[in-house]
Design a protein around this motif. Sequence first.
Motif, PDB file in Angstrom:
ATOM      1  N   ALA A  13      24.502 154.765  24.439  1.00 51.05           N
ATOM      2  CA  ALA A  13      23.233 155.335  25.270  1.00 51.05           C
ATOM      3  C   ALA A  13      22.507 154.591  25.673  1.00 51.05           C
ATOM      4  CB  ALA A  13      22.970 156.192  24.301  1.00 51.05           C
ATOM      5  N   ALA A  14      22.381 154.157  25.522  1.00 50.31           N
ATOM      6  CA  ALA A  14      21.005 152.980  26.069  1.00 50.31           C
ATOM      7  C   ALA A  14      21.748 152.487  27.338  1.00 50.31           C
ATOM      8  CB  ALA A  14      20.699 152.347  26.130  1.00 50.31           C
ATOM      9  N   LEU A  15      23.433 151.590  27.401  1.00 49.78           N
ATOM     10  CA  LEU A  15      23.866 151.325  28.231  1.00 49.78           C
ATOM     11  C   LEU A  15      24.482 152.067  29.450  1.00 49.78           C
ATOM     12  CD1 LEU A  15      26.264 148.729  29.174  1.00 49.78           C
ATOM     13  CD2 LEU A  15      27.687 149.995  28.276  1.00 49.78           C
ATOM     14  N   LEU A  16      24.823 153.995  28.696  1.00 49.18           N
ATOM     15  CA  LEU A  16      24.960 154.766  29.535  1.00 49.18           C
ATOM     16  C   LEU A  16      24.220 155.368  30.524  1.00 49.18           C
ATOM     17  CD1 LEU A  16      27.232 157.008  27.743  1.00 49.18           C
ATOM     18  CD2 LEU A  16      28.458 155.728  29.401  1.00 49.18           C
ATOM     19  N   ARG A  17      22.764 155.088  30.157  1.00 51.12           N
ATOM     20  CA  ARG A  17      21.604 155.479  30.906  1.00 51.12           C
ATOM     21  C   ARG A  17      21.443 154.302  31.839  1.00 51.12           C
ATOM     22  NH1 ARG A  17      19.971 157.108  25.354  1.00 51.12           N
ATOM     23  NH2 ARG A  17      18.449 154.752  25.846  1.00 51.12           N
ATOM     24  N   SER A  18      21.983 153.088  31.594  1.00 46.88           N
ATOM     25  CA  SER A  18      21.345 152.035  33.053  1.00 46.88           C
ATOM     26  C   SER A  18      22.175 152.198  33.851  1.00 46.88           C
ATOM     27  CB  SER A  18      21.809 150.819  31.677  1.00 46.88           C
ATOM     28  OG  SER A  18      22.930 150.255  31.829  1.00 46.88           O
ATOM     29  N   VAL A  19      23.254 152.911  34.431  1.00 47.90           N
ATOM     30  CA  VAL A  19      24.005 153.078  35.359  1.00 47.90           C
ATOM     31  C   VAL A  19      23.128 153.321  36.342  1.00 47.90           C
ATOM     32  CG1 VAL A  19      26.196 154.552  35.923  1.00 47.90           C
ATOM     33  CG2 VAL A  19      26.268 153.863  33.720  1.00 47.90           C
ATOM     34  N   ARG A  21      25.258 153.646  39.911  1.00 47.05           N
ATOM     35  CA  ARG A  21      25.919 153.059  41.063  1.00 47.05           C
ATOM     36  C   ARG A  21      26.703 154.132  40.730  1.00 47.05           C
ATOM     37  NH1 ARG A  21      24.850 147.774  41.359  1.00 47.05           N
ATOM     38  NH2 ARG A  21      27.190 147.517  40.876  1.00 47.05           N
ATOM     39  N   SER A  22      27.826 153.574  39.667  1.00 40.52           N
ATOM     40  CA  SER A  22      29.179 154.619  39.327  1.00 40.52           C
ATOM     41  C   SER A  22      29.205 154.585  38.281  1.00 40.52           C
ATOM     42  CB  SER A  22      30.057 154.465  40.563  1.00 40.52           C
ATOM     43  OG  SER A  22      30.051 152.930  39.664  1.00 40.52           O
ATOM     44  N   HIS A  60      22.443 164.189  31.243  1.00 38.57           N
ATOM     45  CA  HIS A  60      22.754 163.067  31.436  1.00 38.57           C
ATOM     46  C   HIS A  60      23.656 163.429  32.968  1.00 38.57           C
ATOM     47  CE1 HIS A  60      23.844 158.922  32.105  1.00 38.57           C
ATOM     48  NE2 HIS A  60      24.647 159.434  31.963  1.00 38.57           N
ATOM     49  N   LEU A  61      24.771 163.659  32.799  1.00 40.70           N
ATOM     50  CA  LEU A  61      25.122 163.997  34.035  1.00 40.70           C
ATOM     51  C   LEU A  61      24.300 164.924  35.304  1.00 40.70           C
ATOM     52  CD1 LEU A  61      28.487 165.606  32.034  1.00 40.70           C
ATOM     53  CD2 LEU A  61      28.132 163.367  33.104  1.00 40.70           C
ATOM     54  N   ARG A  62      23.460 166.308  34.684  1.00 41.27           N
ATOM     55  CA  ARG A  62      22.398 166.504  36.330  1.00 41.27           C
ATOM     56  C   ARG A  62      21.988 165.274  36.425  1.00 41.27           C
ATOM     57  NH1 ARG A  62      23.007 170.944  32.556  1.00 41.27           N
ATOM     58  NH2 ARG A  62      20.965 170.469  31.381  1.00 41.27           N
ATOM     59  N   ARG A  63      21.584 164.624  35.953  1.00 39.38           N
ATOM     60  CA  ARG A  63      21.184 163.140  36.593  1.00 39.38           C
ATOM     61  C   ARG A  63      22.001 162.276  37.170  1.00 39.38           C
ATOM     62  NH1 ARG A  63      20.397 158.389  36.333  1.00 39.38           N
ATOM     63  NH2 ARG A  63      20.933 157.617  34.326  1.00 39.38           N
ATOM     64  N   LEU A  64      23.026 162.066  36.901  1.00 34.81           N
ATOM     65  CA  LEU A  64      23.323 161.599  38.048  1.00 34.81           C
ATOM     66  C   LEU A  64      23.845 162.011  38.747  1.00 34.81           C
ATOM     67  CD1 LEU A  64      26.246 159.833  35.050  1.00 34.81           C
ATOM     68  CD2 LEU A  64      24.172 158.404  36.037  1.00 34.81           C
ATOM     69  N   ASP A 123      31.115 149.658  37.655  1.00 37.02           N
ATOM     70  CA  ASP A 123      32.630 148.966  38.725  1.00 37.02           C
ATOM     71  C   ASP A 123      31.582 146.781  38.239  1.00 37.02           C
ATOM     72  OD1 ASP A 123      34.750 149.507  39.403  1.00 37.02           O
ATOM     73  OD2 ASP A 123      34.399 148.709  41.789  1.00 37.02           O
ATOM     74  N   GLU A 124      30.728 147.115  37.622  1.00 33.05           N
ATOM     75  CA  GLU A 124      30.296 145.502  37.226  1.00 33.05           C
ATOM     76  C   GLU A 124      30.844 145.186  35.904  1.00 33.05           C
ATOM     77  OE1 GLU A 124      26.418 145.619  38.159  1.00 33.05           O
ATOM     78  OE2 GLU A 124      26.233 145.204  40.223  1.00 33.05           O
ATOM     79  N   ARG A 125      30.526 146.526  34.809  1.00 36.12           N
ATOM     80  CA  ARG A 125      30.964 146.052  33.325  1.00 36.12           C
ATOM     81  C   ARG A 125      32.083 147.109  32.595  1.00 36.12           C
ATOM     82  NH1 ARG A 125      25.401 147.645  32.135  1.00 36.12           N
ATOM     83  NH2 ARG A 125      26.044 148.910  34.319  1.00 36.12           N
ATOM     84  N   VAL A 126      33.159 146.762  31.954  1.00 38.93           N
ATOM     85  CA  VAL A 126      33.495 147.719  31.160  1.00 38.93           C
ATOM     86  C   VAL A 126      33.241 147.367  29.985  1.00 38.93           C
ATOM     87  CG1 VAL A 126      36.024 147.411  30.828  1.00 38.93           C
ATOM     88  CG2 VAL A 126      36.070 146.125  32.446  1.00 38.93           C
ATOM     89  N   ALA A 127      33.777 148.812  29.511  1.00 40.03           N
ATOM     90  CA  ALA A 127      33.000 149.246  27.729  1.00 40.03           C
ATOM     91  C   ALA A 127      33.578 150.003  26.917  1.00 40.03           C
ATOM     92  CB  ALA A 127      32.002 150.104  27.967  1.00 40.03           C
TER      93      ALA A 127
END
Length: 174
Positions: A13-19, A21-22, A60-64, A123-127
């Motif tokens: 969850a923390a990784l997803l919040r760290s996005v 750019r995309s 989260h989606l609305r924030r993005l 575009d910098e990490r693959v999960a």
Amino acid sequence: MTRRRLNAGDEFAALLRSVRRSSWRWECQGEYAVDLPEVERWRAGLPAEETDDDRAWLAHLRRLRDDGIPFRRVRMFAEPLNDYLAWMRQAIGPNVAAGEDVRWLPESAAYGLPDYDFYLLDDERVAIFQFTDAKELTGVVVDDDLAVLALHRAWRDTAWPLAIPHAEYVTMAL
């Protein structure tokens, strides 16, 4: 190169919040254990139950969206649809309304694409998702190796233009 394993909960969850750019997701499992209770409600004709996790995900989606950060997903589907995918076809609507760009790709058009789920983050990490045989998420492996990134970007660049936008897909007879 950095490769590390995260738990499927707070670390991911923390990784997803760290996005910044995309986000782009490839989703190809036939079903996910976490959603099966909701699929059973749908089969029984009962209304969806919105959980705290659902509300947090939509926020989260609305924030993005509000921050101008695209969140895109390609969902591979089998033909004919199983019950899970038929449920998902209508259940994904709130995600789309919150700003997620969802597209659908028939399995027959997914030749050469991976049989596992992954995110490309900034575009910098693959999960890469890891599941049990019962489709329960057990962990996520994050990798930023340039060769691994290039392969996953190529898969994204193959899948995205082939996939059917959600608004068009939900009007199709299957």
